[in-house]
Write a protein that holds these residues in place. Structure first.
Motif, PDB file in Angstrom:
ATOM      1  N   TYR A 136      -3.230 -30.669 -29.134  1.00  0.00           N
ATOM      2  CA  TYR A 136      -4.357 -31.502 -29.563  1.00  0.00           C
ATOM      3  C   TYR A 136      -4.339 -32.848 -28.837  1.00  0.00           C
ATOM      4  O   TYR A 136      -5.368 -33.302 -28.323  1.00  0.00           O
ATOM      5  CB  TYR A 136      -4.251 -31.701 -31.077  1.00  0.00           C
ATOM      6  N   ARG A 165      -9.379 -24.407 -29.011  1.00  0.00           N
ATOM      7  CA  ARG A 165     -10.234 -24.507 -30.200  1.00  0.00           C
ATOM      8  C   ARG A 165     -10.597 -25.959 -30.489  1.00  0.00           C
ATOM      9  O   ARG A 165     -11.743 -26.262 -30.862  1.00  0.00           O
ATOM     10  CB  ARG A 165      -9.521 -23.886 -31.400  1.00  0.00           C
ATOM     11  N   ALA A 166      -9.650 -26.887 -30.299  1.00  0.00           N
ATOM     12  CA  ALA A 166      -9.941 -28.301 -30.521  1.00  0.00           C
ATOM     13  C   ALA A 166     -11.037 -28.777 -29.577  1.00  0.00           C
ATOM     14  O   ALA A 166     -11.926 -29.548 -29.972  1.00  0.00           O
ATOM     15  CB  ALA A 166      -8.679 -29.136 -30.335  1.00  0.00           C
ATOM     16  N   LEU A 169     -14.369 -27.473 -30.766  1.00  0.00           N
ATOM     17  CA  LEU A 169     -14.834 -28.281 -31.899  1.00  0.00           C
ATOM     18  C   LEU A 169     -15.386 -29.630 -31.437  1.00  0.00           C
ATOM     19  O   LEU A 169     -16.275 -30.191 -32.079  1.00  0.00           O
ATOM     20  CB  LEU A 169     -13.697 -28.495 -32.899  1.00  0.00           C
ATOM     21  N   GLU A 275      -4.264 -35.108 -38.293  1.00  0.00           N
ATOM     22  CA  GLU A 275      -5.604 -34.655 -37.948  1.00  0.00           C
ATOM     23  C   GLU A 275      -5.641 -33.139 -37.774  1.00  0.00           C
ATOM     24  O   GLU A 275      -6.601 -32.474 -38.185  1.00  0.00           O
ATOM     25  CB  GLU A 275      -6.090 -35.370 -36.685  1.00  0.00           C
ATOM     26  N   VAL A 276      -4.588 -32.583 -37.177  1.00  0.00           N
ATOM     27  CA  VAL A 276      -4.503 -31.129 -37.042  1.00  0.00           C
ATOM     28  C   VAL A 276      -4.323 -30.478 -38.415  1.00  0.00           C
ATOM     29  O   VAL A 276      -4.928 -29.434 -38.710  1.00  0.00           O
ATOM     30  CB  VAL A 276      -3.365 -30.729 -36.089  1.00  0.00           C
ATOM     31  N   ASP A 278      -5.553 -31.474 -41.166  1.00  0.00           N
ATOM     32  CA  ASP A 278      -6.865 -31.473 -41.797  1.00  0.00           C
ATOM     33  C   ASP A 278      -7.746 -30.364 -41.238  1.00  0.00           C
ATOM     34  O   ASP A 278      -8.431 -29.656 -42.003  1.00  0.00           O
ATOM     35  CB  ASP A 278      -7.538 -32.834 -41.598  1.00  0.00           C
ATOM     36  N   LEU A 279      -7.738 -30.186 -39.905  1.00  0.00           N
ATOM     37  CA  LEU A 279      -8.542 -29.128 -39.300  1.00  0.00           C
ATOM     38  C   LEU A 279      -8.065 -27.748 -39.750  1.00  0.00           C
ATOM     39  O   LEU A 279      -8.876 -26.840 -39.980  1.00  0.00           O
ATOM     40  CB  LEU A 279      -8.484 -29.243 -37.777  1.00  0.00           C
ATOM     41  N   ARG A 282      -9.127 -27.093 -43.432  1.00  0.00           N
ATOM     42  CA  ARG A 282     -10.557 -26.790 -43.536  1.00  0.00           C
ATOM     43  C   ARG A 282     -10.928 -25.479 -42.856  1.00  0.00           C
ATOM     44  O   ARG A 282     -12.095 -25.079 -42.871  1.00  0.00           O
ATOM     45  CB  ARG A 282     -11.376 -27.944 -42.950  1.00  0.00           C
ATOM     46  N   GLU A 284     -10.905 -24.866 -39.665  1.00  0.00           N
ATOM     47  CA  GLU A 284     -11.517 -25.058 -38.354  1.00  0.00           C
ATOM     48  C   GLU A 284     -10.601 -24.589 -37.231  1.00  0.00           C
ATOM     49  O   GLU A 284     -11.067 -24.141 -36.185  1.00  0.00           O
ATOM     50  CB  GLU A 284     -11.875 -26.538 -38.153  1.00  0.00           C
ATOM     51  N   ILE A 285      -9.295 -24.719 -37.440  1.00  0.00           N
ATOM     52  CA  ILE A 285      -8.305 -24.209 -36.494  1.00  0.00           C
ATOM     53  C   ILE A 285      -7.444 -23.191 -37.237  1.00  0.00           C
ATOM     54  O   ILE A 285      -6.808 -23.522 -38.239  1.00  0.00           O
ATOM     55  CB  ILE A 285      -7.435 -25.339 -35.916  1.00  0.00           C
TER      56      ILE A 285
END
Length: 319
Positions: A136, A165-166, A169, A275-276, A278-279, A282, A284-285
């Motif tokens: 990331y 993926r980051a 996004l 931050e990762v 959190d992703l 959720r 997202e990752i």
């Protein structure tokens, strides 16, 4: 307690009984619950005799667990907190210069701790502390991936899958170079535009090598014979971020780097880890990983060395 240690001489990692760590003034002791396995662990065993300050060395730099003891100067944390550890932070790198987390317990500086949010699986939390943080930071913070950019990712393994993926996004158009075609469907599902086997294919339309190709940014998570290929494919004014350490040295054709930027990215920050987290929380990752028992860490590193792993391996300890 149990600890997987490199003993020197290029020998395979060994499972030993060692004394439990005690926290220094700014340290906590963590009961390790999950530890990721990384190609860097293998590199450490190949180069460790010359640089490790002592042997045997407990390895493992991708860890998450529960605080069980606290040093006198620690603030902001308490016994029972669930945390991950930044192995590239204040404390000397885990598993290389100070004992790591392939053990029942780990001592870490409190300033290197990332809080694991409730509901996040500890295997994901562990791999986020290195595979997540490093990938990331390289593509978002060092590389600056953002909307409108054409981005290349070399290597869709434990790090590349998260980095790619980051960037998706972030709104970038992402392309992947990965020899293992069986992971291409995973990459496409993550939002990647297309996949090729070799980054050389990105430079096939380059007429003037000094001018480069069409990519704004390429992040090399492999580091084998790939760096020159990235430099060839990135355009004038573009950036190559080197992360992978597949080989200890590389050679570049000098004219091809002119007008381009080459950055070496190492690790990241506690903020990157959170931050990762959190992703991941959720959804997202959602990296691909395989859990193995603590007792199989040695065999797991052999699987990594033989390129028999898709995504990441994570050792789970007793919860």
């Amino acid at each position: 307690m149990r600890a997987w240690q490199y003993e020197g001489g290029g020998a395979p990692i060994a499972l030993n009984e060692v004394a439990e760590p005690q926290p220094g003034p700014t340290q906590v002791v963590i009961d390790v619950k999950a530890a990721g396995l990384c190609h860097s662990d293998i590199m450490y065993m190949e180069t460790g005799d010359a640089v490790m300050p002592f042997l045997p060395m407990t390895q493992g730099h991708e860890n998450a667990g529960v605080i069980s003891a606290i040093g006198a100067e620690v603030t902001g944390f308490r016994i029972g907190d669930v945390v991950g550890v930044n192995s590239a932070g204040v404390q000397l790198p885990l598993g290389m210069f100070t004992p790591g987390g392939f053990a029942d317990k780990l001592a870490a500086d409190y300033r290197d701790l990332a809080r694991v949010p409730a509901g996040l699986d500890l295997s994901l939390a562990a791999l986020a502390t290195d595979a997540g943080m490093t990938s990331y930071h390289a593509i978002i913070k060092a590389g600056g991936a953002r909307s409108g950019m054409k981005v290349g990712v070399i290597g869709f393994g434990g790090l590349g899958q998260i980095g790619a993926r980051a960037a998706v996004l972030a709104g970038a158009q992402v392309h992947v170079a990965e020899m293992k075609e069986d992971v291409w469907p995973i990459a496409l599902e993550a939002g990647v535009v297309d996949c090729v086997r070799d980054a050389d294919e990105w430079a096939e339309d380059v007429v003037n090598p000094m001018a480069g190709g069409s990519f704004d940014l390429i992040v090399d998570y492999a580091g084998f014979d790939t760096t020159q290929k990235a430099v060839n494919a990135v355009k004038r004014g573009g950036t190559v971020v080197q992360v992978g350490l597949g080989k200890p040295t590389m050679t570049l054709i000098t004219p091809t780097i002119l007008g381009k930027t080459l950055i070496g990215s190492l690790g990241g920050t506690v903020t990157d880890i959170e931050e990762v987290f959190d992703l991941m929380l959720r959804g997202e990752i959602t990296p691909v990983y395989t859990e193995i028992p603590f007792d199989e860490i040695g065999a797991g590193l052999d699987r990594l060395k033989n390129n028999e792993v898709t995504g990441r391996l994570v050792a789970r300890f007793g919860d």
